[in-house]
Design a protein around this motif. Structure first.
Motif, PDB file in Angstrom:
ATOM      1  N   ARG A 146       0.091  10.419  -8.025  1.00 21.61           N
ATOM      2  CA  ARG A 146       0.137  10.244  -6.573  1.00 21.61           C
ATOM      3  C   ARG A 146       0.417  11.576  -5.877  1.00 21.61           C
ATOM      4  O   ARG A 146      -0.167  11.897  -4.839  1.00 21.61           O
ATOM      5  CB  ARG A 146       1.245   9.252  -6.196  1.00 21.61           C
ATOM      6  N   GLN A 147       1.326  12.360  -6.507  1.00 18.80           N
ATOM      7  CA  GLN A 147       1.681  13.625  -5.873  1.00 18.80           C
ATOM      8  C   GLN A 147       0.502  14.585  -5.882  1.00 18.80           C
ATOM      9  O   GLN A 147       0.233  15.269  -4.905  1.00 18.80           O
ATOM     10  CB  GLN A 147       2.867  14.255  -6.604  1.00 18.80           C
TER      11      GLN A 147
ATOM     12  N   GLU B  63      11.496  22.969   0.459  1.00 17.12           N
ATOM     13  CA  GLU B  63      10.479  23.780  -0.216  1.00 17.12           C
ATOM     14  C   GLU B  63      10.088  23.172  -1.557  1.00 17.12           C
ATOM     15  O   GLU B  63       8.925  23.175  -1.931  1.00 17.12           O
ATOM     16  CB  GLU B  63      11.013  25.198  -0.390  1.00 17.12           C
ATOM     17  N   THR B  64      11.081  22.610  -2.284  1.00 12.22           N
ATOM     18  CA  THR B  64      10.763  21.983  -3.571  1.00 12.22           C
ATOM     19  C   THR B  64       9.785  20.848  -3.350  1.00 12.22           C
ATOM     20  O   THR B  64       8.827  20.661  -4.086  1.00 12.22           O
ATOM     21  CB  THR B  64      12.036  21.422  -4.235  1.00 12.22           C
ATOM     22  N   GLU B  65      10.060  20.071  -2.304  1.00 13.69           N
ATOM     23  CA  GLU B  65       9.216  18.910  -2.055  1.00 13.69           C
ATOM     24  C   GLU B  65       7.782  19.291  -1.721  1.00 13.69           C
ATOM     25  O   GLU B  65       6.858  18.532  -1.948  1.00 13.69           O
ATOM     26  CB  GLU B  65       9.812  18.068  -0.923  1.00 13.69           C
ATOM     27  N   SER B  66       7.596  20.485  -1.179  1.00 10.67           N
ATOM     28  CA  SER B  66       6.234  20.839  -0.798  1.00 10.67           C
ATOM     29  C   SER B  66       5.539  21.696  -1.846  1.00 10.67           C
ATOM     30  O   SER B  66       4.418  22.123  -1.676  1.00 10.67           O
ATOM     31  CB  SER B  66       6.238  21.548   0.563  1.00 10.67           C
ATOM     32  N   MET B  67       6.250  21.982  -2.945  1.00 11.64           N
ATOM     33  CA  MET B  67       5.679  22.857  -3.986  1.00 11.64           C
ATOM     34  C   MET B  67       4.709  22.114  -4.893  1.00 11.64           C
ATOM     35  O   MET B  67       4.856  20.934  -5.166  1.00 11.64           O
ATOM     36  CB  MET B  67       6.803  23.428  -4.866  1.00 11.64           C
ATOM     37  N   VAL B  68       3.782  22.843  -5.430  1.00 14.70           N
ATOM     38  CA  VAL B  68       2.873  22.307  -6.426  1.00 14.70           C
ATOM     39  C   VAL B  68       3.305  22.915  -7.759  1.00 14.70           C
ATOM     40  O   VAL B  68       3.372  24.124  -7.883  1.00 14.70           O
ATOM     41  CB  VAL B  68       1.443  22.789  -6.154  1.00 14.70           C
ATOM     42  N   SER B  69       3.640  22.132  -8.741  1.00 11.76           N
ATOM     43  CA  SER B  69       4.042  22.729 -10.002  1.00 11.76           C
ATOM     44  C   SER B  69       2.871  22.828 -10.952  1.00 11.76           C
ATOM     45  O   SER B  69       2.847  23.684 -11.816  1.00 11.76           O
ATOM     46  CB  SER B  69       5.186  21.930 -10.622  1.00 11.76           C
TER      47      SER B  69
ATOM     48  N   ARG C 131      -3.428  17.463  -2.962  1.00 14.78           N
ATOM     49  CA  ARG C 131      -4.841  17.780  -2.714  1.00 14.78           C
ATOM     50  C   ARG C 131      -5.140  17.592  -1.227  1.00 14.78           C
ATOM     51  O   ARG C 131      -5.765  18.429  -0.589  1.00 14.78           O
ATOM     52  CB  ARG C 131      -5.714  16.860  -3.578  1.00 14.78           C
ATOM     53  N   GLN C 132      -4.622  16.501  -0.702  1.00 16.30           N
ATOM     54  CA  GLN C 132      -4.887  16.244   0.715  1.00 16.30           C
ATOM     55  C   GLN C 132      -4.155  17.239   1.608  1.00 16.30           C
ATOM     56  O   GLN C 132      -4.678  17.694   2.611  1.00 16.30           O
ATOM     57  CB  GLN C 132      -4.450  14.821   1.058  1.00 16.30           C
ATOM     58  N   ARG C 133      -2.901  17.597   1.211  1.00 13.95           N
ATOM     59  CA  ARG C 133      -2.128  18.548   2.031  1.00 13.95           C
ATOM     60  C   ARG C 133      -2.811  19.907   2.033  1.00 13.95           C
ATOM     61  O   ARG C 133      -2.881  20.588   3.051  1.00 13.95           O
ATOM     62  CB  ARG C 133      -0.697  18.676   1.506  1.00 13.95           C
ATOM     63  N   LYS C 134      -3.325  20.272   0.846  1.00 10.79           N
ATOM     64  CA  LYS C 134      -4.015  21.569   0.757  1.00 10.79           C
ATOM     65  C   LYS C 134      -5.185  21.582   1.719  1.00 10.79           C
ATOM     66  O   LYS C 134      -5.475  22.573   2.373  1.00 10.79           O
ATOM     67  CB  LYS C 134      -4.509  21.790  -0.675  1.00 10.79           C
ATOM     68  N   ALA C 135      -5.829  20.415   1.757  1.00 10.51           N
ATOM     69  CA  ALA C 135      -7.008  20.337   2.618  1.00 10.51           C
ATOM     70  C   ALA C 135      -6.626  20.628   4.064  1.00 10.51           C
ATOM     71  O   ALA C 135      -7.394  21.210   4.811  1.00 10.51           O
ATOM     72  CB  ALA C 135      -7.638  18.962   2.491  1.00 10.51           C
TER      73      ALA C 135
END
Ligand SMILES: Cc1cc2nc3c(=O)[nH]c(=O)nc-3n(C[C@H](O)[C@H](O)[C@H](O)COP(=O)(O)O)c2cc1C
Length: 865
Positions: free
Chosen positions: A829-830, A858-864, A835-839
Motif C-alpha cells: 500500500r505504501q 520526514e520518516t513518514e514521507s521517506m521511501v526506503s 508512487r502517487q505522491r511522487k506523481a
C-alpha cells in the motif's frame, strides 16, 4: 317432501342406528367378558420367570394373531373404538397406524402418556421398555398406574392396563435397561418409530446414536421437569431446543462422541426450568452420598420437582407427532423463533434507516412492527431467506439478528409484506446489486414466495394478526418516529440473549466483591456486573497484604504522579461460597432485570466444576464467566491461567462446563500466552458463547532501590503479579483485535467478545467496540474512580457516537477491524501511495533531502525501497 314424511324418515333412521349399536354393544359385551377371563389368567404374570411373555399373555397373543394388522379394522368393535380416528385420517391412513410397530423406551411421566395415546390411536404393536418400578411419588404424572401398581415394573403395569383398553394391540413389555448390550434385542424388530422418553443422558445419547446408525425414525423427549407453562412446549430439531439443560448436554455429547449434529426431532419446552433440583441433604448436618441411592450405576438420582401435567403433555405431544407421521398426515409445526419484540424493533429500525439511505426516505416502508413480526417469524422463520438451515436458532437465535436485515425483494415496489425479504447483510448487498430475473434463474426455493398471489400473502397475514397474542407496548413504539430514534444514540446492547442498558460491565475483581458494592453498581447504571471469582472451597484461598503496587506516570516513582499501572497479587474471592451465592440470590431478587454474571474457577476436576456451575446457576445468575486467566496464586493449584495456557486442558474443561451450563458461558482469556487466539478458538469451539479478554498481565512492578526488595513486598518477599489499568490498554487492544479477527474469520458472527483492559474513558471503550467487542469491562478504573465512572463513560461514548452519527453500538462495532492487515500489505500500500505522491511531487524524494528536523514527519514521507 312434507313435514310428516321427514319425521318418519328421522324416526326410521334413529331406530336402525339404535338396533345396529345395540348389536355392536352386545357383541362387545360378550367379547369383553371373554377377555376378562383371559385377563384373569394373564394376571399371573408376576409369578412368571420370564416377565416379558407370561403364559396368559401368550394365550391372548394366539387369540389376536387371527386379527393382525389392517384386518383389525374389519372388526366391528375395533373399528367402532377407532371410529373418530378413522374419520380424521381416513381408512387407508388409519390402517397404516394399525399396522405399525412402535418402541417406547422410558415409561415414566412422559413415556406412559405417549404409549397410552399411541395405544388409544390404534397402533398395532408396542414394545414397552423400562427397568424401573412404579413408585408412589410417580403417580402424580403417570398415565395409568394406580396405588395397587406401586412396586411392580412400569412396563408390566402399562401392559396390564393397556390390554384392558385395546386388547388387540400386541404389547410386549421388557423390564430392562436400554444399553449397548440390549440394543440389538430392543431395536432389531424394524420398528416404524422409536420414542425416547429416557431422562438419563448417557442412555439417551446411546439410544439416539443407535437409532441414527440403524436409520430408525426416533422422537426424543427432553426435560419436562421443573416447568409449568404448557404453551411453550414445542417440537423441533434437537439443534433448536433451547433453555433445556438435558437437551444441551445431549446435543453436546451426540456431536462430540458420535459426530451427530442434529437431525433428530425432539419435544422440548422453551421455558427456563422454574425450580431447582432437590439437594441430597436430609438435614443440614447429614450429607447424603448420592451413590447410595442409585438403582442403576450412573443414573440420575437427584430429584427434579415435576408438575405432573407437563410430562403428560410432553407424552401427548409425542404421540400426536408419531401417529400423524405414521398415518402420513402432514402437520406443519410452528417454527421455533426465539425472537422478542426488541429484535423485531431492531429489524424495523434497520429497514427504515436502510430505505432512507438507499431511496432518500423511509416513506415507502408500508409495514408496521406487527407486520415485521409476520414477515420475519412466519415467513422467514427468523433466518436468512437464502439460508433456512437450522443453525443459529434456539438458544442462539438472538445472535442471528445481528447480521440480518429486511430489504425489498423488488426495488421498484414499496416495502410491503409481500415485497420484503430477510437476508444477511452481505446477501442484502448482493441482492440489491443484481436483478430479480437473475435471482429467479438460480431457482432458489425462497423465490417461490414472491411468485404467489398478493391475496394469499394478505390472507395469511390476516390470520397471523388474529392470533390471540397481545403486544403490550406496540403503540408506544409506533409513535416513535425514525427521527426520534436517531436523536439519542442508543447504548443498549443484547449479548448472548442478555439485555443490557449499556455495554459497560463491572469486571471481576474488587468492584464485585459483595452484595453492597454490586448493588451500588446496578444503582449507578452499569450495564452488567461480573462478581469476584468464586470457587467451591474458599478456605483454600488465603490472601496476603500488601497485595497491590502502583506505577505512576511522570513522577519517577513519587506518590504524586497519575496512576497508569496497577499490579495485584490478589487471589479469587476468599468469602465462603454460600455467602456469595446468597448475595447473588438477593441481587437477582432485587434487580431481576439487570444482568448479573458469576465468575467461577475450579480445580481440574469435572465433578467439582459441574457442582459449582449447578450451585451458582441455582441463584438465578444470567451468565457465567470462566476465569481461565488469573496469573498468580491459582496456577499453583492447576487453576486459572494454568488451564487457559494449555489448550488441551482448556478444551476438556470447557467440555465439562458446556455440558452442564444452561446459561451463556464466557471464557476469560489470559494475555500471558504467545498467541491468545489459540485458547480463544478452543473455548469457542468447545461451545462457549463468548470470550472475555484480557485478564491481567504477568508483571513485576518494581524493585525498591533502597531495600533492594521487589514490590509489593510481603515480609520482604514478593511474587510476580497481574498488571492492569491504563498502561495495559494498548496491549489489551492488540489482544482483542487478534481475537476479533480470528472470530470474524472462523466463526459465524454469533459468539460474543467482552473487552477488558485499562478503560477509563468513553474513548477507551469506543476503541474496543470499534475492534468488535460487544461489551467493555472495567475493573481497576472503578477501583480508582468509583462506580460513578459509568456516567462519564456513557456520556463520552454517546458524544463519540453523535460525532459520527452512529445511532447504535452495532453501527460501529468492528468497523476498525478492516484496517488491520499484514506488514507485507502495508508495504504494498505504501509503495502505491508513494508512487502517487511522487506523481504529484510530495514528500522527500531521496535521502539527500533528509534534514533531521521534524523526524517523524520526514520518516513518514521517506521511501526506503
Ligand atoms: C485487584 C484485582 C483483582 C482482580 N480479581 C480478579 C478476579 O477475581 N477474577 C478475574 O477474572 N479477574 C480479576 N481481575 C482482573 C480484572 O477483571 C481485569 O481483567 C484486569 O484487571 C484488566 O482490566 P482493568 O485494567 O480494567 O482492571 C482482578 C484485577 C485486579 C486489579
Amino acid at each position: 317432501m312434507g313435514e310428516r314424511s321427514k319425521q318418519w324418515i328421522l324416526i326410521g333412521t334413529g331406530a336402525l342406528f339404535g338396533s345396529l349399536s345395540t348389536i355392536a354393544l352386545l357383541k362387545f359385551v360378550s367379547r369383553y367378558a371373554s377377555r376378562l377371563r383371559i385377563k384373569s389368567v394373564d394376571d399371573g404374570f408376576a409369578a412368571d420367570d420370564d416377565m416379558n411373555v407370561g403364559r396368559g399373555r401368550k394365550r391372548l397373543k394366539d387369540l389376536r394373531d387371527g386379527l393382525a394388522g389392517s384386518d383389525l379394522l374389519t372388526d366391528e368393535v375395533v373399528s367402532e373404538q377407532l371410529t373418530r380416528n378413522i374419520q380424521f385420517f381416513g381408512m387407508e391412513s388409519q390402517k397404516k397406524v394399525t399396522e405399525s410397530f412402535v418402541v417406547v423406551i422410558g415409561l415414566g411421566g412422559v413415556g406412559s402418556h405417549a404409549a397410552s395415546m399411541l395405544l388409544r390411536s390404534g397402533v398395532g404393536r408396542l414394545l414397552l421398555v423400562d427397568f424401573d418400578q412404579v413408585s408412589l411419588s410417580s403417580l402424580n404424572r403417570h398415565a395409568v398406574a394406580t396405588r395397587e401398581d406401586v412396586g411392580i415394573p412400569k412396563a408390566i403395569c402399562l401392559q396390564k392396563h393397556f390390554s384392558a383398553i385395546y386388547p388387540e394391540c400386541q404389547i410386549e413389555a421388557k423390564v430392562q435397561l436400554y444399553d449397548a448390550s440390549s440394543e440389538e434385542e430392543i431395536l432389531s424388530g424394524n420398528p416404524d418409530f422409536v420414542l425416547d422418553c429416557i431422562d438419563n443422558i448417557d442412555t439417551k445419547v446411546a439410544l439416539l446414536a443407535a437409532c441414527v446408525r440403524r436409520g430408525l425414525r426416533v422422537l426424543s423427549a427432553t426435560g419436562a421437569g421443573a416447568r409449568a407453562d404448557p404453551t411453550r412446549i414445542r417440537i423441533a430439531d434437537l439443534q433448536e431446543s433451547s433453555n433445556d439443560p438435558l437437551s444441551r448436554a445431549v446435543r453436546y455429547r451426540l456431536r462430540k462422541d458420535y459426530g451427530i449434529d442434529g437431525g433428530i426431532p425432539v419435544v422440548f419446552s422453551l421455558e427456563k426450568p422454574k425450580v431447582k433440583l432437590l439437594p441430597f441433604k436430609i438435614s443440614a448436618a447429614e450429607e447424603e452420598n448420592p451413590l447410595d441411592y442409585q438403582i442403576v450405576p450412573g443414573f440420575r438420582v437427584r430429584i427434579i420437582p415435576v408438575l405432573g401435567t407437563i410430562p403428560a403433555i410432553f407424552g401427548q405431544v409425542m404421540a400426536s407427532y408419531v401417529v400423524t407421521r405414521l398415518a402420513g398426515f402432514s402437520v406443519q409445526t410452528e417454527p421455533v423463533v426465539n425472537l422478542d419484540l426488541d429484535h423485531y424493533r431492531i429489524l424495523h429500525q434497520r429497514l427504515l434507516e436502510h430505505e432512507e439511505l438507499i431511496y432518500g426516505s423511509a416513506g415507502q416502508v408500508l409495514v408496521d412492527i406487527e407486520e415485521i413480526m409476520y414477515v420475519v417469524k412466519e415467513l422467514w422463520h427468523g433466518r436468512s431467506a437464502r439460508d433456512q438451515s437450522q443453525k443459529g436458532i434456539g438458544r442462539k437465535m438472538w445472535r442471528s439478528v445481528n447480521e440480518l436485515m429486511l430489504v425489498r425483494w423488488d426495488k421498484s415496489k414499496p416495502a410491503t409484506v409481500s415485497n420484503l425479504i430477510l437476508l444477511k447483510f452481505i446477501e442484502a448487498e448482493q441482492h440489491e446489486s443484481t436483478t430479480i430475473d437473475r435471482i429467479r434463474k438460480r431457482n432458489l426455493n425462497f423465490t417461490l414466495w414472491f411468485g404467489r398471489e398478493g391475496s394469499s400473502a394478505a390472507s395469511e397475514l390476516r390470520r397471523f394478526r388474529q392470533r390471540p397474542r397481545p403486544l403490550p407496548d406496540l403503540r408506544r413504539w409506533r409513535r416513535r418516529s425514525t427521527a426520534a430514534i436517531r436523536a439519542e444514540p442508543d447504548l443498549r446492547v443484547r449479548v448472548n440473549g442478555l439485555e443490557m442498558p449499556n455495554p459497560f460491565v463491572i469486571g471481576s475483581g474488587p468492584p464485585g466483591t459483595n452484595y453492597t458494592v454490586m448493588k451500588r453498581a446496578f444503582d449507578e447504571g452499569w450495564g452488567a456486573v461480573i462478581a469476584k471469582t468464586v470457587s467451591l472451597d474458599a478456605s483454600k484461598v488465603i490472601n496476603v497484604t500488601p497485595r497491590y503496587a502502583r506505577l505512576r506516570a511522570g513522577s519517577n516513582g513519587t506518590a504524586k504522579g497519575q496512576i497508569i499501572g496497577w499490579e495485584n497479587i490478589e487471589l479469587i474471592s476468599d468469602r465462603p461460597l454460600e455467602t456469595m451465592l446468597n448475595e447473588f440470590r438477593q441481587l437477582k431478587r432485587e434487580y431481576p432485570d439487570r444482568i448479573l454474571i458469576a465468575s467461577i474457577m475450579e480445580e481440574y476436576n469435572k465433578a467439582a466444576w459441574q457442582e459449582l456451575i449447578e450451585r451458582v446457576e441455582e441463584t438465578g445468575v444470567d451468565a457465567l464467566e470462566i476465569n481461565f486467566s488469573c496469573p498468580h496464586g491459582m496456577p499453583e493449584r492447576k487453576m486459572g491461567a494454568a488451564v487457559g495456557q494449555d489448550c488441551h486442558l482448556l478444551e476438556e474443561v470447557c467440555g465439562w462446563i458446556n455440558e452442564k451450563a444452561t446459561v451463556p458461558v464466557w471464557a476469560k482469556m489470559t494475555p500471558n500466552i504467545t498467541d491468545i487466539t489459540q485458547p480463544a478458538r478452543v473455548a469457542l469451539k468447545a461451545g462457549c458463547e463468548g470470550v472475555s479478554a484480557i485478564n491481567t498481565i504477568m508483571s513485576v512492578m518494581g524493585i525498591d532501590l533502597n531495600t533492594l526488595r521487589p514490590e509489593p513486598s510481603v515480609e520482604g518477599y514478593s511474587t510476580p503479579g497481574g498488571y492492569s489499568a491504563k498502561a495495559v490498554h494498548p496491549i489489551a487492544l492488540g489482544k482483542v483485535m487478534q481475537i476479533a479477527k480470528m472470530m470474524k474469520a472462523e466463526f459465524d458472527g454469533e459468539q460474543s467478545l467482552s473487552a477488558i483492559g485499562g478503560v477509563e474513558t468513553g474513548g477507551d471503550s469506543a476503541e474496543f467496540i470499534l475492534l468488535g467487542a460487544n461489551t467493555v469491562q472495567v475493573c481497576t478504573g472503578v477501583m480508582m474512580h468509583g462506580y460513578g465512572l459509568v456516567k462519564k463513560l456513557r456520556a463520552e461514548l454517546q458524544d463519540f457516537m453523535r460525532k459520527h452519527n452512529f445511532s447504535s453500538i452495532e453501527d460501529f462495532r468492528g468497523v476498525s477491524l478492516q484496517y488491520f492487515t499484514t506488514h507485507t500489505d502495508l508495504v504494498k500500500r505504501q509503495q502505491e501511495a508513494i508512487r502517487q505522491r511522487k506523481a504529484v511531487r510530495k514528500g522527500l524524494q531521496s535521502d539527500k533531502d533528509w534534514t533531521g528536523d521534524g523526524f517523524v514527519k520526514e520518516t513518514e514521507s521517506m521511501v526506503s525501497n
